[in-house]
Design an enzyme around this catalytic site. Structure first.
Site, PDB file in Angstrom:
ATOM      1  N   ARG A  54      17.842   3.260  62.176  1.00 26.93           N
ATOM      2  CA  ARG A  54      16.738   3.102  61.231  1.00 26.93           C
ATOM      3  C   ARG A  54      15.389   3.078  61.943  1.00 26.93           C
ATOM      4  O   ARG A  54      14.417   3.676  61.484  1.00 26.93           O
ATOM      5  CB  ARG A  54      16.916   1.812  60.431  1.00 26.93           C
ATOM      6  CG  ARG A  54      18.139   1.767  59.527  1.00 26.93           C
ATOM      7  CD  ARG A  54      17.868   2.461  58.198  1.00 26.93           C
ATOM      8  NE  ARG A  54      19.026   2.423  57.327  1.00 26.93           N
ATOM      9  CZ  ARG A  54      19.292   1.434  56.466  1.00 26.93           C
ATOM     10  NH1 ARG A  54      18.481   0.382  56.403  1.00 26.93           N
ATOM     11  NH2 ARG A  54      20.346   1.495  55.687  1.00 26.93           N
ATOM     12  N   ASP A 161       8.433  -5.944  45.080  1.00 25.25           N
ATOM     13  CA  ASP A 161       9.291  -5.505  46.173  1.00 25.25           C
ATOM     14  C   ASP A 161       8.583  -5.806  47.483  1.00 25.25           C
ATOM     15  O   ASP A 161       7.348  -5.855  47.546  1.00 25.25           O
ATOM     16  CB  ASP A 161       9.594  -4.004  46.077  1.00 25.25           C
ATOM     17  CG  ASP A 161      10.830  -3.613  46.875  1.00 25.25           C
ATOM     18  OD1 ASP A 161      11.918  -3.492  46.266  1.00 25.25           O
ATOM     19  OD2 ASP A 161      10.721  -3.444  48.111  1.00 25.25           O
TER      20      ASP A 161
END
Length: 296
Positions: A54, A161
């Site tokens: 990632r 978020d």
């Protein structure tokens, strides 16, 4: 020899993950500590390969050669710290994901509140991990299916978020046709329209739905700058990133934000734990209601 090959060949034999960049156990521990302190994310060393894959994209984007240098950048730069956390979290979402939750929202929450809303009373819903907006807009479409004039009433959906990039995407309200495959045809026809001149074939959700939703960046581990109470909260597939104690804390905070008899919707692989367990009752598949004060 390419720069990538040079980096690979110079990686120490004791690297935690062998690859393009040097990535040691110390690098992993530092990243894991930052992820835990900043966002409550629990990263066991078994996730080292995932973390490497990632974050390698961030190193390439920044032109950084080692994770040691990257860790220093993260410590010194708040924006990159946010980008790191965003890269480590998964934003898998779609419209009307777990359709039974939206059916429950419609029949158990919105329909019983419709008349009260028309009398001027407030209705508040929260999508606590809204990703790119499909969840809160599914909530909005559920509301509009029951109360078509909801935009003119005191009905609002908070969408939050951790990742500012997905929050910005949600605010735009633009989606590709294939992303709408799970939207019921009648709702898709009524509340989405093609964007003139858009060669990609984007569709935009109607202003009536967008006006119901307020998007904000929010770290669930931080301060919540609102007091609720909410008639329903969606917090699905979020606490799976946290350790057991943090999960219990988040469930407790969310439950205390609910009105009595308000609904909490969670992910299919999640389980309520801690003090919230005594304040909630099961009301369907991964659906819960806050008990009223007179409940035993």
């Amino acid at each position: 020899m390419t720069a990538a090959a040079e980096r690979s060949s110079s990686s120490p034999a004791g690297a935690l993950v062998t690859g393009e960049f040097s990535f040691s156990a110390a690098n992993f521990r530092e990243i894991a500590e930052i992820a835990k302190s900043e966002a409550g994310i629990d990263l066991p060393q078994s996730k080292a390969t995932l973390v490497y894959s990632r974050l390698a994209k961030r190193l390439r984007a920044l032109g950084i050669d080692t994770f040691t240098e990257y860790c220093a950048t993260v410590r010194a730069n708040d924006d990159e710290r946010d980008s790191m956390i965003a890269a480590l979290t998964t934003n898998v979402t779609r419209f009307f994901r777990e359709a039974h939750h939206f059916e429950h929202l419609r029949t158990a929450i919105i329909e019983p509140l419709a008349e009260s809303a028309r009398r001027g009373n407030r209705v508040r819903l929260w999508s606590a991990a809204c990703s790119t907006g499909q969840e809160p807009y599914s909530m909005a479409l559920t509301v509009l299916s029951v109360i078509p004039d909801a935009a003119s009433l005191d009905i609002r959906i908070l969408a939050t978020d951790l990742n500012p990039h997905v929050v910005a995407h949600g605010k735009n309200g633009l989606y590709q046709k294939e992303e709408l495959r799970d939207v019921p045809p009648n709702l898709r026809a009524k509340w989405f329209a093609p964007v003139p001149g858009d060669s990609r074939g984007s569709l935009k959700i109607a202003d009536e739905a967008r006006s119901l939703v307020s998007f904000r960046q929010l770290n669930l581990m931080g301060t919540w700058p609102f007091s609720g109470p909410f008639d329903a909260i969606f917090c699905r597939n979020v606490v799976i990133y946290f350790d057991r104690d943090t999960q219990s804390m988040i469930w407790n905070r969310l439950t205390r934000m609910l009105k009595e008899n308000g609904a909490l919707y969670i992910g299919h692989s999640e389980r309520i734990s801690g003090p919230a367990s005594s304040m909630l009752s099961t009301d369907g598949i991964t659906s819960y209601r806050r008990k009223n004060s007179k409940s035993p």
